[in-house]
Design an enzyme around this catalytic site. Sequence first.
Site, PDB file in Angstrom:
ATOM      1  N   ASP A   9      -0.751   1.770  -0.556  1.00 20.06           N
ATOM      2  CA  ASP A   9      -0.145   0.899   0.453  1.00 20.06           C
ATOM      3  C   ASP A   9      -0.582   1.373   1.837  1.00 20.06           C
ATOM      4  OD1 ASP A   9       1.412  -0.756   1.970  1.00 20.06           O
ATOM      5  OD2 ASP A   9       3.330  -0.086   1.175  1.00 20.06           O
ATOM      6  N   ASP A 105      -2.569  -5.627   2.167  1.00 21.78           N
ATOM      7  CA  ASP A 105      -2.502  -4.205   2.498  1.00 21.78           C
ATOM      8  C   ASP A 105      -2.084  -3.311   1.333  1.00 21.78           C
ATOM      9  OD1 ASP A 105       0.049  -5.216   2.399  1.00 21.78           O
ATOM     10  OD2 ASP A 105       0.772  -4.162   4.177  1.00 21.78           O
ATOM     11  N   GLU A 106      -2.026  -3.851   0.119  1.00 26.45           N
ATOM     12  CA  GLU A 106      -1.611  -3.070  -1.037  1.00 26.45           C
ATOM     13  C   GLU A 106      -2.533  -3.370  -2.221  1.00 26.45           C
ATOM     14  OE1 GLU A 106       2.616  -3.366  -1.971  1.00 26.45           O
ATOM     15  OE2 GLU A 106       2.931  -4.403  -0.067  1.00 26.45           O
TER      16      GLU A 106
END
Length: 412
Positions: A9, A105-106
């Site tokens: 993350d 974003d992960e």
Amino acid sequence: MDRVIFHCDLNSFYASVELLDHPELRHLPVAVCGDPASRHGIILAKNEPAKAFGIKTAETIWQARKKCPRLVLLPAHHDKYREFSRQVNQLYQEYTDLVEPFGIDESWLDVTGSLHLFGGDPLALAHQLRRRVRGELGLTISVGVSFNKVFAKLGSDYKKPDAVTLISPDNFRALVWPLPVTDLLYVGRAAADTLKRFGVRTIGDLARFDREALFSLLGRHGRQLHAYANGLDRSPVSSACQENAPKSIGNGLTFPRSLSGREEICSGIAMLSDRVAVRLRRAGMKAAGVSLAIRDPDFRDISRQRRLEPPTCLARELSQAVVSLAEGCWNMDSPVRALTVTALYLISEDQAGVQLDLLGQADAPRRDRLERLDRTLDQIRAKYGRNAISPASSAGVCQGGVQEEDEEGATS
């Protein structure tokens, strides 16, 4: 552990990317926000100093400024975020081809089959990834290391920023079970409210709750959540090389002024349905379901969905179904700030054709004519721009700087 799953993350992603160009602001409270002039005055991301003031994502700028009058606001640059996301995932793919993005974003990584190539120690590999992202891209990640995807996700949330957390078969009861049930992946607000009424406040409460009683309360979702809480998630990490057709396509609009009255709301729905239908035809898909999300001026949301029979890529049919949803859940005289129309349960045009043949639809020739007409309009738009032809029913609702958001997902 039988599997080794990472969840990586990127910490404060939007804000971290912006601060690469503004290193002098790193020690100050900084937030990335939308454009207040277009009524997008909400916080999209914030750095660690801003979090210390209690700044939260999705709250309005004026709320954030009340908490922190000296909050530094930076505009968003979405193209830049997409490029950094691509570079990070490209780095992950040096360690495994099983990389599954979960938003911009992960990402999940399954390193079970490749761990031996990098020393065989999952924690050491996680720290290596963390150091490489920081050294090569200037960003930080938190990494959850576990034996399934759900607990790996919990691990990346457990300690931030720039940290690694191991959740194993031996320690998950001690680490995971005391956490609030809302920390568990896929426990939404409605499920949490239902569980709270029955005394389920932590993940451990959920794990110990009777499985069949959960089925009675939440259906199949209840059984699934019970399995997740007990560490029984077996879902695979998708290959980065796998081409997944989208199972949902949606468009959302926040209007420069609130829509007022049935006519304006229906016009907004017609415009969004047209956008979604164009993208369906471009993808060679038809929708067997549709959903509507409505946001009022006070940022309260409501959403509904329904099945469609037969599946369709026609804007008028999507619009009719969505208007029906709106009339069933919304006072059409109440103001609307934003709308989102999403096509669900997508199937290929070939599959849809087979279904029509089996059902023996009497109006199939008429539908074919309408589809040919819409595809002709698509060609005109491709040549002269998508605003060259628009539905007459949508005229006038979107003048003056509307912000539009496209949604496309591999899962519905």
